[in-house]
Design a protein around this motif. Structure first.
Motif, short mmCIF file in Angstrom:
data_model
loop_
_atom_site.label_atom_id
_atom_site.label_comp_id
_atom_site.label_asym_id
_atom_site.label_seq_id
_atom_site.Cartn_x
_atom_site.Cartn_y
_atom_site.Cartn_z
N LEU A 121 -3.04 -1.08 -32.81
CA LEU A 121 -2.18 -0.07 -32.20
C LEU A 121 -2.64 1.31 -32.62
N THR A 122 -2.23 2.30 -31.85
CA THR A 122 -2.55 3.68 -32.23
C THR A 122 -1.80 4.04 -33.50
N LEU A 123 -0.76 3.31 -33.80
CA LEU A 123 0.02 3.54 -35.01
C LEU A 123 0.17 2.20 -35.73
N LYS A 182 2.24 -15.19 -23.15
CA LYS A 182 1.92 -16.51 -23.71
C LYS A 182 1.15 -16.40 -25.02
N ASN A 183 0.36 -15.37 -25.12
CA ASN A 183 -0.45 -15.18 -26.33
C ASN A 183 0.04 -13.99 -27.15
N PHE A 184 1.35 -13.76 -27.15
CA PHE A 184 1.89 -12.57 -27.81
C PHE A 184 1.47 -12.47 -29.27
N ASP A 227 -3.99 -2.94 -16.55
CA ASP A 227 -5.26 -3.61 -16.78
C ASP A 227 -5.15 -4.79 -17.74
N ASP A 228 -4.27 -4.69 -18.70
CA ASP A 228 -4.09 -5.79 -19.64
C ASP A 228 -2.67 -5.75 -20.20
N ASP A 229 -2.42 -6.62 -21.15
CA ASP A 229 -1.08 -6.74 -21.73
C ASP A 229 -0.80 -5.70 -22.82
N ARG A 230 -1.78 -4.90 -23.16
CA ARG A 230 -1.67 -4.04 -24.34
C ARG A 230 -0.41 -3.17 -24.36
N THR A 231 -0.14 -2.45 -23.29
CA THR A 231 1.02 -1.57 -23.26
C THR A 231 2.30 -2.35 -23.49
N ILE A 256 4.88 -2.05 -26.65
CA ILE A 256 6.32 -1.79 -26.46
C ILE A 256 7.13 -2.85 -27.19
N LEU A 257 6.74 -4.10 -27.02
CA LEU A 257 7.48 -5.18 -27.66
C LEU A 257 7.44 -5.08 -29.18
N LEU A 258 6.33 -4.64 -29.73
CA LEU A 258 6.23 -4.46 -31.17
C LEU A 258 7.15 -3.33 -31.66
N TYR A 259 7.22 -2.25 -30.90
CA TYR A 259 8.16 -1.18 -31.28
C TYR A 259 9.61 -1.65 -31.13
N LEU A 260 9.88 -2.43 -30.10
CA LEU A 260 11.23 -2.99 -29.95
C LEU A 260 11.56 -3.92 -31.11
N GLU A 261 10.57 -4.63 -31.58
CA GLU A 261 10.74 -5.51 -32.74
C GLU A 261 11.10 -4.68 -33.98
N PHE A 262 10.40 -3.57 -34.17
CA PHE A 262 10.70 -2.68 -35.29
C PHE A 262 12.15 -2.20 -35.23
#
Length: 183
Positions: A108-110, A97-99, A138-142, A146-152
């Motif tokens: 990100l680490t990168l 919801k808060n993407f 624990d949270d949405d971070r992972t 992943i979604l950001l890399y998929l976006e790339f």
């Protein structure tokens, strides 16, 4: 510059479609979605689809001089990644919801704004997808990463919104037909 970005609207549509598809598949095959075996199968399926995407793109094949990439097949493998990714996200109850907020909040680490290497993005997908642990998140971070890399990668594949929807709904419809025809 990234032209294709996952909006909350796109994410929500995919999440809902994937929930429907997963429910139908599990009902058809008498599978318990809350079992560890189901989780492992979904995670392994995502990793396999990432590998199939890499195989289609051939970007890691530095030794090959005449690469012929079938972008249609690569897009299909990408959509398969999307299906299994959202299946896992749904298992964890990640709603994104808060993407937009999360993708800016969590460094990100990168730095993806500087990311130009497809192999780095694919390797990061393997790493992150492998980090998802049996119902422990624990949270949405992972999932955001992943979604950001998929976006790339979507941008690398020259996805536009109409093309993404066309490819996604084509695969979704095929999957529904497979369920119906028991194949």
């Amino acid at each position: 510059m990234l032209n294709f970005k996952f909006s909350n609207k796109i994410i929500n549509k995919i999440r809902i479609k994937q929930q429907i598809l997963d429910k139908l598949i599990c009902e058809k095959h008498n599978t318990d979605m809350s079992s560890l075996n189901y989780f492992i199968s979904q995670q392994l399926a995502l990793l396999v689809e990432i590998a199939e995407l890499a195989q289609e793109l051939q970007s890691f094949k530095h030794w090959k001089t005449h690469k012929v990439v079938d972008y249609s097949k690569a897009r299909e493998e990408y959509i398969d990644c999307i299906h299994f990714f959202f299946s896992l996200a749904n298992l964890y109850g990640i709603d994104f919801k808060n993407f937009t907020y999360l993708s800016k909040k969590h460094p990100l680490t990168l730095d993806l704004s500087a990311l130009t290497d497809l192999n780095t993005a694919i390797l990061a997908l393997f790493h992150l997808a492998g980090q998802i642990n049996e119902y422990k998140c624990d949270d949405d971070r992972t999932f955001v990463e992943i979604l950001l890399y998929l976006e790339f990668i979507a941008n690398y594949l020259d996805f536009t919104y109409p093309l993404f929807y066309k490819e996604y709904y084509s695969k979704y419809s095929k999957n529904l037909l497979r369920i119906k025809n028991d194949s």
